[in-house]
Design a protein around this motif. Structure first.
Motif, PDB file in Angstrom:
ATOM      1  N   SER A  60       0.860  -1.172   0.000  1.00  0.00           N
ATOM      2  CA  SER A  60       0.000   0.000   0.000  1.00  0.00           C
ATOM      3  C   SER A  60       0.897   1.224   0.000  1.00  0.00           C
ATOM      4  O   SER A  60       1.627   1.461   0.968  1.00  0.00           O
ATOM      5  CB  SER A  60      -0.914   0.004   1.230  1.00  0.00           C
ATOM      6  N   GLY A  61       0.885   1.971  -1.107  1.00  0.00           N
ATOM      7  CA  GLY A  61       1.788   3.108  -1.206  1.00  0.00           C
ATOM      8  C   GLY A  61       3.229   2.641  -1.155  1.00  0.00           C
ATOM      9  O   GLY A  61       3.638   1.731  -1.864  1.00  0.00           O
ATOM     10  N   ARG A  62       4.022   3.240  -0.263  1.00  0.00           N
ATOM     11  CA  ARG A  62       5.427   2.852  -0.123  1.00  0.00           C
ATOM     12  C   ARG A  62       5.609   1.657   0.803  1.00  0.00           C
ATOM     13  O   ARG A  62       6.721   1.171   0.982  1.00  0.00           O
ATOM     14  CB  ARG A  62       6.247   4.018   0.438  1.00  0.00           C
ATOM     15  N   ASN A  63       4.531   1.194   1.422  1.00  0.00           N
ATOM     16  CA  ASN A  63       4.618   0.145   2.428  1.00  0.00           C
ATOM     17  C   ASN A  63       4.348  -1.229   1.821  1.00  0.00           C
ATOM     18  O   ASN A  63       3.429  -1.399   1.020  1.00  0.00           O
ATOM     19  CB  ASN A  63       3.614   0.409   3.548  1.00  0.00           C
ATOM     20  N   SER A  64       5.164  -2.205   2.207  1.00  0.00           N
ATOM     21  CA  SER A  64       5.003  -3.578   1.723  1.00  0.00           C
ATOM     22  C   SER A  64       4.942  -4.530   2.909  1.00  0.00           C
ATOM     23  O   SER A  64       5.592  -4.315   3.936  1.00  0.00           O
ATOM     24  CB  SER A  64       6.158  -3.967   0.800  1.00  0.00           C
ATOM     25  N   TYR A  65       4.152  -5.601   2.724  1.00  0.00           N
ATOM     26  CA  TYR A  65       3.935  -6.584   3.776  1.00  0.00           C
ATOM     27  C   TYR A  65       4.126  -7.974   3.175  1.00  0.00           C
ATOM     28  O   TYR A  65       3.558  -8.292   2.129  1.00  0.00           O
ATOM     29  CB  TYR A  65       2.523  -6.458   4.347  1.00  0.00           C
ATOM     30  N   VAL A  66       4.925  -8.798   3.848  1.00  0.00           N
ATOM     31  CA  VAL A  66       5.246 -10.124   3.344  1.00  0.00           C
ATOM     32  C   VAL A  66       4.942 -11.163   4.419  1.00  0.00           C
ATOM     33  O   VAL A  66       5.366 -11.011   5.574  1.00  0.00           O
ATOM     34  CB  VAL A  66       6.727 -10.227   2.923  1.00  0.00           C
ATOM     35  N   LEU A  67       4.219 -12.199   4.034  1.00  0.00           N
ATOM     36  CA  LEU A  67       4.025 -13.378   4.873  1.00  0.00           C
ATOM     37  C   LEU A  67       4.751 -14.522   4.197  1.00  0.00           C
ATOM     38  O   LEU A  67       4.504 -14.825   3.028  1.00  0.00           O
ATOM     39  CB  LEU A  67       2.540 -13.707   5.018  1.00  0.00           C
TER      40      LEU A  67
END
Length: 747
Positions: free
Chosen positions: A615-622
């Motif tokens: 989302s935008g500049r933010n990344s999330y990894v599982l």
């Protein structure tokens, strides 16, 4: 011109223009009835990003209803002029320029999601992205940093309505593009042929863009020989010339205070003599527009707005000169109607064929684009087919044209294999140091031989030295010219070390030697996945390297392996190292059987799944990984799984714990940092943290959350051309910590 500035200027040339329609209050008075108006020729210079000023000039001409009867352009001027000559309206070109991702457009590499599955796996294994070929004479490099694949497709898609017009005098506005024959140094005026090819040739700045071959000539940027082609416009029978010079003007000494400023000055000096000769051809009735672009460089593609305004301001200052050239409302509407051929429907595609020089790839072309036949041309479907062909990594450029065979319209595809191929070399580097005396180093090289036979076979040879020396060879043989089925015999020799630890104490360190041969049969699943079945025969030994064996652990064990295997892999990730979208999944089973030569019957199962969202500049990894050895004896350390290292229990030293069963779950967050998200020195830079839960176990019955270890890490990561660089600190729930300086892939 041969500097990066000039070359990237050519890139920018591929931008477009942006005029807007006039309001009623802006319309000029109608011309006198019966009085013939003069034919107006527009001359647009090169200048790279500076050439975006041409768009501002066109906005003013459209607002004042000044018609253009002929266009001659060089480099960026050829691209802007060619698009306008094709019938694009000012608002259409403006939208295109504003929405085009310039940074992506100047990168030939396809988005990772469009790559062939084998190329995706190659990217996961080797770091350096620089394409290097080799032959008996040595290493070979591309003829340009940019092959122009993406830019060509942008121009192709936006000129499709006139794609079958080969005489540029029959375009909505007659057009000429200026290029240079790099072999002879002579000027080449392109007045016919493929409009997209002409624009690309005119902007192919040497060293940055690869040359374009047209009519047997190898063509590069026309700015080398005529950056402001006033004489070409004169030869098109015009009465009045409007010339727009967006090239570099010599600057005073006090402005020459940087390498970029000096490069710009060099370009200005190189162009000045011929430009002055061209300017001398202007008469009293002609108009010269010289936007005040100052020190704005040819590569400032992020300055579209200011460059456009500079051109608009320069043209507005000369409105009194334009007014006598303006026409009334009715003639202007008639002029627009003559240009409005873009509204015609695209033709029905009756055939798809390879061009004369691409016949060797006809089966692959048919497989990728054959579905176009029998339907009206679908530009989106054609673009996807072109992307599929280009994504397999074989070709330097892939393009298509609308052609006629008698009364039938069709698509002709050109697929040019890489001029520095078909043999390639890639390099990999992996460095890790925890600043406490534990470090790892591996350096690798891959030799890839493509087009080994007419079915598209590849031979891959990997060599690695360091902590884990490895030699791997695979012969990948498709079962047909465009077949997704394949066979792959392979050989592997490797050495690796790992520790056996109990209660935070290292008991022993083993060195495992293994030699194996295998044979796989499989099928590609589009460009997103693969399934393989295989047979493997291996032999090796586990050798005690450090420590005193306890608990029944042996000093040396020789082993034999005979296995059948099955593997399913899926890869839809947009980036290997700092993904924002997509997922990777693999599931593998290995069944050791005494009947196949194994020391004992066993089964091993491993699974790996990574999911990325942003989302935008933010990344999330599982990221979830696990594996289990079934019915293997405790002495089978060659099949142990290891943990430790960044994102693999970050508070532990790399590969510092091992066992027959393991599982680990990670949650990783990172944010792109730097002003405007540009990172450090224009290298994408991320700051993030991870939370990890996992362990290794001696028995499956012991696996569970209560015996899992909690670890975490904080990191700064840079996505460099050589691969990812991490500065990180890891923490273990027991109070341990590890510090990392790492260049290379995360295993």
């Amino acid at each position: 011109m041969n500097s990066p500035q000039r070359l990237f200027a050519a890139l920018l040339a591929s931008s477009m223009l942006w005029p807007t329609l006039a309001s009623a209050s802006d319309l000029p008075p109608a011309e006198s009835p019966g009085k013939p108006r003069p034919r107006i020729g527009l001359v647009l210079s090169g200048g790279g990003a500076r050439g975006l000023a041409h768009v501002g000039v066109l906005k003013v001409l459209e607002r004042m209803q000044v018609p253009v009867d002929a266009i001659a352009g060089t480099s960026m001027g050829a691209v802007v002029g060619g698009l306008y000559a094709s019938g694009m309206s000012a608002s259409e070109i403006e939208t295109l320029v504003q929405t085009l991702d310039w940074r992506s457009a100047f990168l030939d590499r396809s988005p990772r999601r469009d790559l062939d599955y084998r190329r995706k796996q190659e990217e996961r294994q080797f770091l350096v992205r620089l394409p290097v070929g080799f032959d008996r004479a040595g290493f070979r490099l591309p003829r340009g940093l940019i092959q122009g694949q993406k830019l060509t497709q942008v121009l192709r898609q936006n000129t499709l309505p006139v794609a079958t017009i080969e005489d540029f005098d029959r375009l909505p506005i007659p057009f000429r593009a200026v290029a240079t024959d790099i072999e002879t140094g002579h000027i080449v005026v392109l007045a016919s042929g493929d409009l997209t090819g002409a624009m690309r040739a005119s902007m192919s700045a040497p060293g940055v863009f690869s040359p374009v071959e047209l009519g047997g000539q190898l063509l590069v940027d026309g700015g080398l020989v005529n950056n402001l082609p006033i004489d070409i416009a004169r030869s098109m029978g015009v009465d009045v010339v409007i010339a727009v010079d967006a090239g570099f003007q010599p600057q005073p000494r006090d402005e020459l205070d940087s390498a970029i400023a000096l490069s710009n000055q060099m370009i200005a000096v190189m162009l000045q003599r011929e430009t002055e000769r061209q300017l001398a051809l202007l008469g009293d009735g002609d108009i010269l527009i010289k936007p005040d672009l100052g020190s704005l460089s040819s590569i400032e593609f992020n300055r579209v707005g200011p460059l456009l305004r500079k051109g608009e301001q320069a043209a507005q200052s000369l409105e009194s000169r334009f007014r006598p050239l303006a026409v009334g409302a009715a003639p202007w509407q008639a002029y627009l109607a003559r240009r409005n051929i873009r509204q015609r429907p695209l033709p029905q595609v009756e055939f798809v064929r390879a061009d004369r020089d691409s016949s060797a790839h006809a089966a692959r072309i048919e497989s990728a684009l054959g579905a176009l036949a029998g339907e009206p041309l679908n530009p989106g479907q054609a673009a996807r087919g072109i992307t599929r062909l280009y994504g397999d990594g074989t070709f330097e450029t892939v393009d298509y044209r609308l052609v006629h065979a008698g009364e039938l319209a069709g698509v002709e595809v050109s697929a040019r294999r890489k001029s520095w191929g078909p043999n390639y070399v890639r390099f990999g580097l992996e460095l890790q140091d925890d600043f406490e005396g534990e470090n790892n180093f591996n350096a690798g090289m891959r030799l890839l031989f493509t087009e080994v036979n007419r079915l598209g076979a590849e031979f891959q040879l990997d060599m690695q030295v360091g902590e884990e020396p490895t030699l791997f060879a695979e012969f990948y043989q498709p079962l047909g010219p465009a077949s997704r089925w394949f066979v792959a015999p392979r050989l592997r020799l490797d050495r690796r070390s790992f520790d056996i630890i109990s209660n935070e104490v290292r008991l022993v360190e083993y060195r495992v030697r293994s030699e194996e041969a295998g044979f796989d049969f499989g099928r590609e699943l589009g460009n997103w996945g693969e399934v393989r079945l295989g047979l493997l025969r291996a032999a090796g030994s586990n050798n005690l390297r450090v420590g005193d064996p306890q608990g029944g652990l042996p000093r040396r064990v020789d082993f034999e392996r005979g296995e059948i295997s099955a593997r399913f892999g899926l890869d839809r990730l947009d980036s290997v190292y700092f993904p924002r979208h997509g997922e990777i999944f693999s599931l593998e089973w290995n069944g050791g059987r005494a009947s196949l030569g194994a020391d004992y019957d066993s089964d091993r199962v491993a699974v790996d799944w990574l999911l990325a969202r942003s989302s935008g500049r933010n990344s999330y990894v599982l990221w979830l990984t696990g594996g289990s050895n079934v019915s293997a004896p405790a002495s089978a350390v060659q099949d142990f799984y290891t943990l430790g290292g960044l994102f693999n229990l970050s508070g532990k030293v790399a590969d510092s714990i091992a066992g027959p069963h393991f599982a680990i779950a990670r949650g990783i967050y990172y944010r792109r940092i730097g002003r405007g998200g540009q990172g450090f020195l224009n290298v994408p830079t991320y700051a993030g943290a991870s939370l990890e839960l996992g362990n290794v176990w001696d028995r499956r019955s012991e696996m569970g959350f209560d015996s899992a270890r909690v670890n975490g890490a904080g990191f700064i990561g840079l996505d460099t051309p050589l691969g990812p660089v991490y500065f990180a600190v890891g923490f273990d729930e027991g109070g341990g910590s590890s510090f990392y300086l790492l260049l290379g892939r995360i295993r």
